[in-house]
Structure formats: structure tokens, C-alpha cells
Design a protein around this motif. Structure first.
Motif, short mmCIF file in Angstrom:
data_model
loop_
_atom_site.label_atom_id
_atom_site.label_comp_id
_atom_site.label_asym_id
_atom_site.label_seq_id
_atom_site.Cartn_x
_atom_site.Cartn_y
_atom_site.Cartn_z
N VAL A 115 56.68 27.54 71.13
CA VAL A 115 55.51 27.59 70.22
C VAL A 115 54.97 26.52 70.46
O VAL A 115 55.45 25.07 70.22
N PHE A 116 53.44 26.78 71.46
CA PHE A 116 52.55 25.64 71.87
C PHE A 116 51.18 24.87 70.12
O PHE A 116 51.42 25.77 69.50
N ASP A 117 52.02 24.07 70.28
CA ASP A 117 51.04 23.32 69.01
C ASP A 117 49.69 24.04 68.99
O ASP A 117 48.97 23.30 67.94
N GLU A 118 48.90 23.33 70.67
CA GLU A 118 47.83 23.83 70.92
C GLU A 118 47.08 25.49 70.62
O GLU A 118 48.13 26.20 70.92
N ARG A 119 46.30 25.37 70.67
CA ARG A 119 45.81 27.11 70.58
C ARG A 119 45.50 27.88 71.92
O ARG A 119 45.99 26.40 72.97
N MET A 365 32.84 32.58 75.74
CA MET A 365 34.68 32.45 75.85
C MET A 365 34.66 30.66 75.56
O MET A 365 36.03 30.47 74.89
N ILE A 366 34.31 29.82 76.37
CA ILE A 366 34.19 28.30 74.93
C ILE A 366 33.47 28.34 74.18
O ILE A 366 34.30 27.90 72.71
N LYS A 367 33.15 29.65 73.14
CA LYS A 367 33.04 29.37 71.90
C LYS A 367 34.46 29.69 70.93
O LYS A 367 34.26 29.32 70.23
N GLU A 368 34.90 30.81 71.52
CA GLU A 368 36.16 31.03 71.19
C GLU A 368 37.54 30.35 71.28
O GLU A 368 37.67 30.25 70.44
N ILE A 369 36.95 29.81 72.58
CA ILE A 369 38.26 28.62 71.96
C ILE A 369 38.15 27.12 71.53
O ILE A 369 39.61 26.91 71.08
N LYS A 371 36.29 27.07 68.96
CA LYS A 371 36.21 27.25 66.97
C LYS A 371 36.72 26.40 66.77
O LYS A 371 37.99 26.19 66.73
N PRO A 372 36.01 25.21 65.29
CA PRO A 372 37.13 25.17 64.42
C PRO A 372 37.94 25.76 63.53
O PRO A 372 38.33 27.19 63.14
#
Length: 372
Positions: A115-119, A365-369, A371-372
Motif C-alpha cells: 500500500v503506497f504512501d504516495e498517490r 494529467m498533471i492537474k489530477e496527479i 492536486k492537493p
């Protein structure tokens, strides 16, 4: 603060000489242009080599060996997932803190045990089990047919693991509907990345029809054999182009003087054929998202005849002449040979392709990856 991502590619994304890899390579370029640092993870197999070209766009490139052993085939996991299992990859993804983008279901083995800590995100290149069931239908070799069917079944079972990712980037409206119905609002349609090129002037009108594709793929073999039957007594010159020749197709071609095979050793050779052909035929027996060669041909070629399975649900329906039967294809061919392809046609096509801009896809793609 500089944005960074891990991008896990199913194959070395250079040279960009076939469907999925075209999307991966030009995605890397566009993300790099937007200032994203890319840690690329990819696999060496089928005599693939490390590519220094990728170092121009990536912070670092990690290479792993794909394990194409018989034991991988016998696994309860899909062969294309099991053969890419690599503990060093998982270690590297954890060591460098950054969001992870998995290219295709094939690269998602790390989701099984971590389970990755990052998105985390997945780029879906196909509805994979549908794609393999389609290969099974097109394949004449009984052993390959069984393998493709079993692989499709395993992929359908494995697909549930993408529930674990933060987001899913689909490649076509057709896939967007499927994944949204199964995984909800985490799905985002991002059109295919590709090489765009503004063509100011096409070569003078030529007298041939072109079909191109990888003739190691059963669907392309089936399509080429069908088109040989369509054009063999038509009086039109028909060229089949590929980097590999299939023996059955070669045998059929030798029976007809107006049908020839052309080797395409590199991208420049393919682009030359695409530009010179008066008509490009794009035919498939499998409806699987969007075919990258369709987008490539729209940017590089003149008139296009495509069947419904190639064009439906792509957003590109109004840019091709749709023909499904031998009679429809020959009628469309006759009509298009009576028409030139003018500057106005080029402008109209480019205007309609504006929604397939790689730059806009990268922004989404950048906006989705990030986003806060």
C-alpha cells in the motif's frame, strides 16, 4: 517545489514504433516539457536495449529484466503481470517519494503486496481481458488460442486490484464508460499522447492504397488477409507494410500482381508511405479503445477508410470514411480515388483534432496527479 513522478512502463518506450509505446514516449516528452521530473522504470526483453534517448527527458531510468519463463505462464497471475514481478522495482518506488503512474495493468504487480504512501495512478491502454479474448478469437493456432483465452480470464480477475489506485486515466471514451461503471469517479479520460506534426503540403497524388500494422499480431494478420480478398481483383494497387512479414500473407501476396509487401525498417519509412498513399485502410476485428495508428495516420496520411470497430467511440468518427464489408470498401475506394486531398482538407482535419492535443492531455494529467 519541483514536481516528480515514477512512471512504470511495460516496455522500453523508445523507439516509439507501436501503439502503447507511442502513448508512453510522447507522454514522457510532454510531462518533461511541463517541468515534471520523471523516474522511469521499464523492462528489457525481446532483445530490447537501454536507450540513451530517454535520459534526455527523465531524471533517471531504471531497467529490469522481464522473466519470460514457463513458470510465469503457469502462474494464477496473468503472464504479463507475473513476468514483470520485481522486488527491486518495489524498493525503488518506495525509496524515492513521488506519485506512481503504472502504464497498463501489466505493470501493477506492486499493488499486490504494497500500500503506497504516495498517490498512485494507472493509465489503462485497453480493457485487457476484452483485448485477449479478441486475440483468442482471431488466432488460428490452438495452443495460442488457449493461452490468449486463459490470459484474458486471469486479467479479468486481476483487474480488481486497480481499486487500490488513487486515479485511473482512460485512453478512449469507450474505455471511460467501462471503467467509470466499475470504478466510479476516480476515472478520467485523457486522450492518447502521440507525435503531432503540422503538414503544410502532402506529396503529389499517388495511385496506391496502404494497410500497415505489426504482422506478428493475430488481429492484424486477419485484417490483412481480409483486405487481400477485398482488393485482389479490384484493379487497385494495394500495399501491405510492416517491419515483419507473415508467411501466410506472403504466400497470398505472391498470387496477385497488384498487391505488394513493403518493409518498414524505421519510422521515417512508415511516414513516407503514409503521406504518399492516396488511401490508408485501417481495419480491425477487435474493438479495444483507440488504436494509436489511427491517430498517427490522421496526422500523416490523406484519405482514410476504417471499419466501425476501428473508429466507433474514439471521437474521431467524422474524420474517416466508415466501411465494413467488401462492397462498402470498394465503393468508398472508388469515390476517394476521384477526389484530391487539398490544403482545405488538412486544415479541417487539424481543427477537428484539437481535442487530441498532447499538451492539453499533459495539463489534465498533471492537474489530477498533483492536486492537493
Amino acid at each position: 517545489m519541483k514536481k516528480s513522478i515514477h512512471l512504470v512502463s511495460f516496455d522500453v518506450p523508445y523507439p516509439p514504433n507501436y501503439g502503447g509505446i507511442i502513448d508512453v514516449f510522447y507522454k514522457i516528452i510532454e510531462l518533461h516539457k511541463k517541468g515534471v521530473s520523471i523516474y522511469l522504470h521499464t523492462y528489457l526483453f525481446n532483445n530490447k536495449r537501454k536507450q540513451t534517448e530517454l535520459e534526455k527527458y527523465c531524471e533517471k531510468v531504471f531497467y529490469y529484466k522481464r522473466k519470460n519463463s514457463f513458470l510465469s505462464i503457469l502462474s494464477t497471475l496473468p503472464f504479463r503481470v507475473k513476468s514483470r514481478k520485481n522486488n527491486t522495482l518495489i524498493y525503488n518506488l518506495i525509496k524515492i517519494k513521488a506519485p506512481v503512474l503504472f502504464e497498463g495493468l501489466h505493470t501493477c504487480y506492486p499493488l499486490l503486496n504494497k500500500v503506497f504512501d504516495e498517490r498512485t495512478f494507472i493509465r489503462t491502454h485497453n480493457i485487457e481481458h476484452d483485448y485477449f479474448y479478441g486475440l483468442a478469437k482471431s488466432e488460428s493456432n490452438i495452443f495460442k488460442k488457449i493461452f490468449f483465452f486463459m490470459e484474458g480470464w486471469k486479467l479479468k480477475r486481476f483487474e480488481k486490484h486497480i481499486n487500490k489506485v488513487t486515479g485511473i486515466f482512460t485512453i478512449s471514451p469507450y474505455e471511460q464508460r467501462y471503467f467509470t461503471s466499475n470504478y466510479g469517479n476516480k476515472c478520467h479520460y485523457i486522450p492518447a499522447f502521440h507525435k503531432t506534426k503540422t503538414i503544410d503540403k502532402y506529396s503529389k497524388k499517388r495511385d496506391f492504397i496502404l494497410f500497415h500494422g505489426d504482422l506478428r499480431v493475430s488481429d492484424n494478420i486477419k485484417a490483412a488477409l481480409f483486405l487481400i480478398k477485398v482488393y485482389k481483383d479490384s484493379g487497385y494497387k494495394f500495399i501491405i507494410a510492416s517491419s515483419k512479414i507473415n508467411k501466410k500473407i506472403e504466400s497470398e501476396i505472391k498470387k496477385h500482381d497488384a498487391i505488394v509487401f513493403k518493409d518498414i525498417p524505421d519510422q521515417d519509412s512508415l511516414e513516407k508511405l503514409l503521406k504518399e498513399a492516396h488511401i490508408n485502410t485501417l481495419f480491425t476485428f477487435q474493438k479495444t479503445g483507440i488504436k494509436l495508428k489511427l491517430l498517427n495516420t490522421l496526422y500523416q496520411g490523406k484519405h482514410i477508410i476504417a471499419n466501425s470497430k476501428m473508429i466507433d467511440d474514439t471521437g474521431l468518427e467524422n474524420l474517416c470514411v466508415v466501411a465494413n464489408s467488401k462492397k462498402e470498401i470498394l465503393r468508398a475506394t472508388e469515390e476517394l480515388f476521384s477526389q484530391d486531398f487539398e490544403i482545405e482538407d488538412i486544415k479541417d482535419r487539424q481543427d477537428k483534432l484539437i481535442h487530441f492535443s498532447p499538451e492539453e492531455s499533459a495539463k489534465k494529467m498533471i492537474k489530477e496527479i498533483f492536486k492537493p
